[in-house]
Design a protein around this motif. Structure first.
Motif, PDB file in Angstrom:
ATOM      1  N   ASP A   1       8.988   4.131  10.363  1.00  0.00           N
ATOM      2  CA  ASP A   1       9.065   3.625  11.740  1.00  0.00           C
ATOM      3  C   ASP A   1       7.727   3.787  12.452  1.00  0.00           C
ATOM      4  OD1 ASP A   1      11.701   2.981  11.374  1.00  0.00           O
ATOM      5  OD2 ASP A   1      12.479   4.811  12.299  1.00  0.00           O
ATOM      6  N   LEU A   2       7.053   4.906  12.191  1.00  0.00           N
ATOM      7  CA  LEU A   2       5.734   5.114  12.806  1.00  0.00           C
ATOM      8  C   LEU A   2       4.739   4.084  12.274  1.00  0.00           C
ATOM      9  CD1 LEU A   2       4.022   6.799  14.730  1.00  0.00           C
ATOM     10  CD2 LEU A   2       3.502   8.334  12.830  1.00  0.00           C
ATOM     11  N   ALA A   3       4.832   3.785  10.991  1.00  0.00           N
ATOM     12  CA  ALA A   3       3.954   2.758  10.416  1.00  0.00           C
ATOM     13  C   ALA A   3       4.207   1.400  11.061  1.00  0.00           C
ATOM     14  CB  ALA A   3       4.169   2.666   8.902  1.00  0.00           C
ATOM     15  N   HIS A   4       5.479   1.067  11.255  1.00  0.00           N
ATOM     16  CA  HIS A   4       5.810  -0.196  11.916  1.00  0.00           C
ATOM     17  C   HIS A   4       5.268  -0.207  13.350  1.00  0.00           C
ATOM     18  CE1 HIS A   4       9.457  -0.818   9.028  1.00  0.00           C
ATOM     19  NE2 HIS A   4       8.304  -1.145   8.470  1.00  0.00           N
ATOM     20  N   TRP A   5       5.405   0.947  14.018  1.00  0.00           N
ATOM     21  CA  TRP A   5       4.868   1.061  15.390  1.00  0.00           C
ATOM     22  C   TRP A   5       3.368   0.807  15.378  1.00  0.00           C
ATOM     23  CZ3 TRP A   5       1.088   4.374  17.173  1.00  0.00           C
ATOM     24  CH2 TRP A   5       0.911   4.445  18.561  1.00  0.00           C
ATOM     25  N   TYR A   6       2.655   1.422  14.439  1.00  0.00           N
ATOM     26  CA  TYR A   6       1.197   1.257  14.388  1.00  0.00           C
ATOM     27  C   TYR A   6       0.824  -0.189  14.089  1.00  0.00           C
ATOM     28  CZ  TYR A   6      -3.548   1.175  12.747  1.00  0.00           C
ATOM     29  OH  TYR A   6      -4.868   0.837  12.582  1.00  0.00           O
TER      30      TYR A   6
ATOM     31  N   ILE B   1       0.496   8.943   9.097  1.00  0.00           N
ATOM     32  CA  ILE B   1       1.360   8.044   8.330  1.00  0.00           C
ATOM     33  C   ILE B   1       1.102   8.188   6.833  1.00  0.00           C
ATOM     34  CG2 ILE B   1       1.882   5.607   7.855  1.00  0.00           C
ATOM     35  CD1 ILE B   1       1.125   5.097  10.856  1.00  0.00           C
ATOM     36  N   GLU B   2      -0.167   8.160   6.460  1.00  0.00           N
ATOM     37  CA  GLU B   2      -0.497   8.183   5.027  1.00  0.00           C
ATOM     38  C   GLU B   2      -0.198   9.528   4.388  1.00  0.00           C
ATOM     39  OE1 GLU B   2      -4.548   6.835   5.010  1.00  0.00           O
ATOM     40  OE2 GLU B   2      -3.964   4.714   4.979  1.00  0.00           O
ATOM     41  N   LYS B   3      -0.325  10.620   5.147  1.00  0.00           N
ATOM     42  CA  LYS B   3      -0.010  11.942   4.603  1.00  0.00           C
ATOM     43  C   LYS B   3       1.478  12.082   4.290  1.00  0.00           C
ATOM     44  CE  LYS B   3      -3.801  14.689   6.511  1.00  0.00           C
ATOM     45  NZ  LYS B   3      -4.188  15.741   7.500  1.00  0.00           N
ATOM     46  N   LYS B   4       2.302  11.254   4.927  1.00  0.00           N
ATOM     47  CA  LYS B   4       3.735  11.266   4.651  1.00  0.00           C
ATOM     48  C   LYS B   4       4.098  10.309   3.517  1.00  0.00           C
ATOM     49  CE  LYS B   4       4.897  14.298   7.732  1.00  0.00           C
ATOM     50  NZ  LYS B   4       5.531  15.588   7.368  1.00  0.00           N
ATOM     51  N   GLY B   5       3.072   9.767   2.874  1.00  0.00           N
ATOM     52  CA  GLY B   5       3.331   8.888   1.733  1.00  0.00           C
ATOM     53  C   GLY B   5       3.795   7.501   2.102  1.00  0.00           C
TER      54      GLY B   5
ATOM     55  N   SER C   1       2.931   3.662   3.320  1.00  0.00           N
ATOM     56  CA  SER C   1       1.842   2.692   3.288  1.00  0.00           C
ATOM     57  C   SER C   1       1.859   1.828   4.545  1.00  0.00           C
ATOM     58  CB  SER C   1       1.961   1.791   2.051  1.00  0.00           C
ATOM     59  OG  SER C   1       1.847   2.561   0.867  1.00  0.00           O
ATOM     60  N   ILE C   2       0.681   1.547   5.042  1.00  0.00           N
ATOM     61  CA  ILE C   2       0.540   0.631   6.178  1.00  0.00           C
ATOM     62  C   ILE C   2       0.341  -0.775   5.605  1.00  0.00           C
ATOM     63  CG2 ILE C   2      -0.944  -0.035   8.103  1.00  0.00           C
ATOM     64  CD1 ILE C   2      -1.553   3.000   8.415  1.00  0.00           C
ATOM     65  N   GLU C   3       1.125  -1.701   6.086  1.00  0.00           N
ATOM     66  CA  GLU C   3       1.053  -3.070   5.571  1.00  0.00           C
ATOM     67  C   GLU C   3      -0.112  -3.788   6.234  1.00  0.00           C
ATOM     68  OE1 GLU C   3       3.930  -6.952   4.828  1.00  0.00           O
ATOM     69  OE2 GLU C   3       4.745  -5.114   5.714  1.00  0.00           O
ATOM     70  N   SER C   4      -1.255  -3.749   5.584  1.00  0.00           N
ATOM     71  CA  SER C   4      -2.482  -4.331   6.124  1.00  0.00           C
ATOM     72  C   SER C   4      -3.152  -5.185   5.053  1.00  0.00           C
ATOM     73  CB  SER C   4      -3.428  -3.212   6.576  1.00  0.00           C
ATOM     74  OG  SER C   4      -4.635  -3.734   7.073  1.00  0.00           O
ATOM     75  N   TYR C   5      -3.684  -6.352   5.442  1.00  0.00           N
ATOM     76  CA  TYR C   5      -4.305  -7.290   4.511  1.00  0.00           C
ATOM     77  C   TYR C   5      -5.675  -7.694   5.043  1.00  0.00           C
ATOM     78  CZ  TYR C   5       0.643  -7.645   3.297  1.00  0.00           C
ATOM     79  OH  TYR C   5       1.940  -7.350   2.966  1.00  0.00           O
TER      80      TYR C   5
END
Length: 346
Positions: free
Chosen positions: A246-251, A325-329, A331-335
């Protein structure tokens, strides 16, 4: 049920048994808010209607100068009290069942009493509720600052006191069993209260000028906030199970707000950089609370005449969020390109 019911209590229970047997689920008694000399005269307080007919049981009356109000209570409202959303916990915790229609009705109320007790023993639950009360007190203070008439300022001060005192009581796993009447003694018996709380309460009540009341309320709120700031560092169970996806989606959504801040800083547009930063700061505050993050201060670095430090701080905070986010394993969906996105999302 009580074995020492008064004549009025017996009147109410008999009336239900003879006229509203199938229409009233429960008759509840409590005299927590009664003056000491009046407390033993009657317990009747409210009832839970099962049908529309039950509302006819509601009655207000005066006997020998003492007012009584037998009123219908909804399960939704008593739930709010149980959850400490409405500051009337004695209506649950100090209540006694004078009449019940079925065992199921009785057990439903007893379960609420148990839940209230469980809530008060849950340090993180009461801390969350207490902080909500502090926020309401601050909102009342903001409104009070625009009032000039003494009676309106005093009324606001009274409400501020009520919210803050209840916040402190909840944090100590307590509520004021007799409302305002024994609040001072109750507070003295609590293990941990804000500095100068009782003195400031008395000073506010003594004050005779609007400006003085406003200043004292500011001191009280500040003292209470410092008190709670020391408690926020305790680990909160809800953070342990938080979904960092959820935090990744927020970011991924809010990343554009960072882009806007950078854009306006690079073009030396302080007004626009500030306005978008205010939005981003609000969002950062939300995820700080939701995920138990350390304070994320963006606006403290803002300087109208020089945006460099402000932009740098925005970058630091963005990197912190990504790192969490990344420390929790997750992935951020970035292209890098539209082509990369399309290739991955056929």
């Amino acid at each position: 049920m009580s074995s020492k019911m008064s004549k009025l209590d017996n009147w109410a229970t008999n009336k239900i048994k003879t006229e509203y047997k199938d229409d009233v689920q429960l008759l509840i008694g409590h005299n927590s808010y009664r003056l000491p000399g009046d407390a033993e005269l009657a317990q009747i307080s409210f009832f839970f209607p099962a049908t529309d007919k039950a509302y006819a049981l509601a009655k207000t009356f005066i006997i020998d100068g003492i007012g009584y109000d037998l009123f219908p209570m909804s399960w939704e409202r008593i739930e709010r009290m149980t959850e400490l959303d409405e500051d009337n916990a004695p209506c649950v915790g100090e209540a006694e069942i004078l009449y019940y229609r079925t065992e199921e009705d009785k057990e439903r109320f007893l379960e609420l009493q148990k839940r209230l007790k469980d809530h008060l023993s849950d340090s993180q639950f009461v801390l969350k509720k207490a902080l909500e009360k502090v926020n309401v007190a601050m909102e009342l203070y903001q409104t009070m600052m625009f009032e000039d008439e003494l009676f309106k300022v005093r009324k606001a001060a009274g409400h501020i006191l009520n919210y803050l005192l209840n916040a402190v009581a909840y944090t100590n796993g307590k509520y004021f069993r007799t409302g305002y009447m024994n609040a001072k003694q109750d507070l003295l018996e609590m293990k941990d209260i804000p500095e100068n709380l009782l003195r400031l309460q008395e000073d506010i009540i003594k004050a005779g000028a609007t400006g003085e009341i406003k200043q004292l309320c500011h001191e009280l709120i500040s003292s209470t906030r410092r008190y709670f700031a020391g408690k926020k560092g305790e680990p909160e169970k809800r953070w342990v199970d938080q979904n960092y996806t959820d935090l990744a989606h927020w970011y991924q959504e809010l990343s554009y707000a960072w882009r806007e801040v950078y854009h306006w800083c690079d073009r030396d547009e302080p007004v626009l950089a500030f306005m978008r930063g205010c939005f981003l700061q609000s969002e950062l505050d939300i995820v700080t609370d939701e995920f138990g993050l350390e304070e994320l201060d963006l606006l403290g670095s803002f300087n109208f005449s020089d945006l460099a430090a402000y932009r740098k701080q925005a970058e630091i905070l963005e990197k912190k969020i990504i790192s969490v986010i990344e420390k929790k394993g997750v992935s951020i969906e970035s292209y890098d390109t539209v082509k990369d996105f399309l290739s991955a999302n056929q």
